[in-house]
Design a protein around this motif. Sequence first.
Motif, short mmCIF file in Angstrom:
data_model
loop_
_atom_site.label_atom_id
_atom_site.label_comp_id
_atom_site.label_asym_id
_atom_site.label_seq_id
_atom_site.Cartn_x
_atom_site.Cartn_y
_atom_site.Cartn_z
N GLU A 49 0.89 -1.07 0.00
CA GLU A 49 -0.10 -0.04 0.04
C GLU A 49 0.96 1.22 0.19
N SER A 50 1.78 1.15 0.76
CA SER A 50 2.83 2.61 0.94
C SER A 50 3.41 2.78 -0.55
N TRP A 51 3.86 1.73 -1.18
CA TRP A 51 4.51 1.81 -2.65
C TRP A 51 3.32 2.20 -3.15
N TYR A 52 2.29 1.67 -3.41
CA TYR A 52 1.33 1.92 -4.43
C TYR A 52 0.85 3.34 -4.19
N ARG A 53 0.93 3.93 -3.14
CA ARG A 53 0.38 5.37 -3.04
C ARG A 53 1.59 6.27 -3.73
N LEU A 54 2.67 5.85 -3.98
CA LEU A 54 3.51 6.85 -4.73
C LEU A 54 3.18 7.12 -6.13
N GLU A 58 1.17 0.27 -11.20
CA GLU A 58 1.12 -1.25 -10.54
C GLU A 58 -0.30 -1.35 -10.15
N GLY A 59 -0.54 -2.69 -10.06
CA GLY A 59 -1.66 -3.27 -9.51
C GLY A 59 -1.43 -4.55 -8.57
N TYR A 60 -2.28 -4.52 -7.56
CA TYR A 60 -2.07 -5.95 -6.90
C TYR A 60 -3.55 -6.48 -6.21
N VAL A 61 -3.62 -7.87 -6.55
CA VAL A 61 -4.41 -8.41 -5.83
C VAL A 61 -4.40 -9.46 -4.78
N LEU A 76 -8.12 -8.09 -1.36
CA LEU A 76 -7.62 -6.72 -1.17
C LEU A 76 -7.06 -6.19 -2.79
N CYS A 77 -7.80 -5.30 -3.19
CA CYS A 77 -7.18 -4.89 -4.53
C CYS A 77 -6.56 -3.48 -4.39
N LEU A 78 -5.41 -3.27 -4.99
CA LEU A 78 -4.98 -1.94 -5.28
C LEU A 78 -4.75 -1.81 -6.82
N GLY A 79 -5.38 -0.88 -7.28
CA GLY A 79 -5.24 -0.64 -8.83
C GLY A 79 -6.63 -0.56 -8.94
N THR A 80 -6.96 -0.41 -10.39
CA THR A 80 -8.04 -0.25 -11.06
C THR A 80 -8.65 -1.34 -11.72
N PRO A 81 -9.87 -1.90 -11.79
CA PRO A 81 -10.71 -1.40 -10.72
C PRO A 81 -10.66 -2.23 -9.60
N THR A 82 -11.47 -1.60 -8.51
CA THR A 82 -11.60 -2.58 -7.14
C THR A 82 -12.70 -3.23 -7.26
#
Length: 106
Positions: A49-54, A58-61, A76-82
Amino acid sequence: MPMTLIVTRNAPERTRGFLASCMCEVAPGVYTSPRMSKAVRERVVHVLESWYRLGSSEGYVVTWPDGSLPGGQAFLCLGTPTTELYDHDGVFLTRHRHSSGSDVPF
């Protein structure tokens, strides 16, 4: 300790190295750990999450077992779409939340 699975998209080398240090990369961008504790999973997610906020592309599931949720797993999804898992009349479906705020079930 439950199985944890992380799927990455456009992950930089730093992220890939970090994930490979605590999980097994079973396919390009797919990491798994059969016995990751909740504390370790939360720390890994915190770093992602901290690296994604930069602000990169990138995206992660991240998914792990959770018997209290529909389908018995948490996402937990980081990126589009949630994406989230929900129960619709006994059938488990995924719902994608787009930036417009509308729900599009697939």
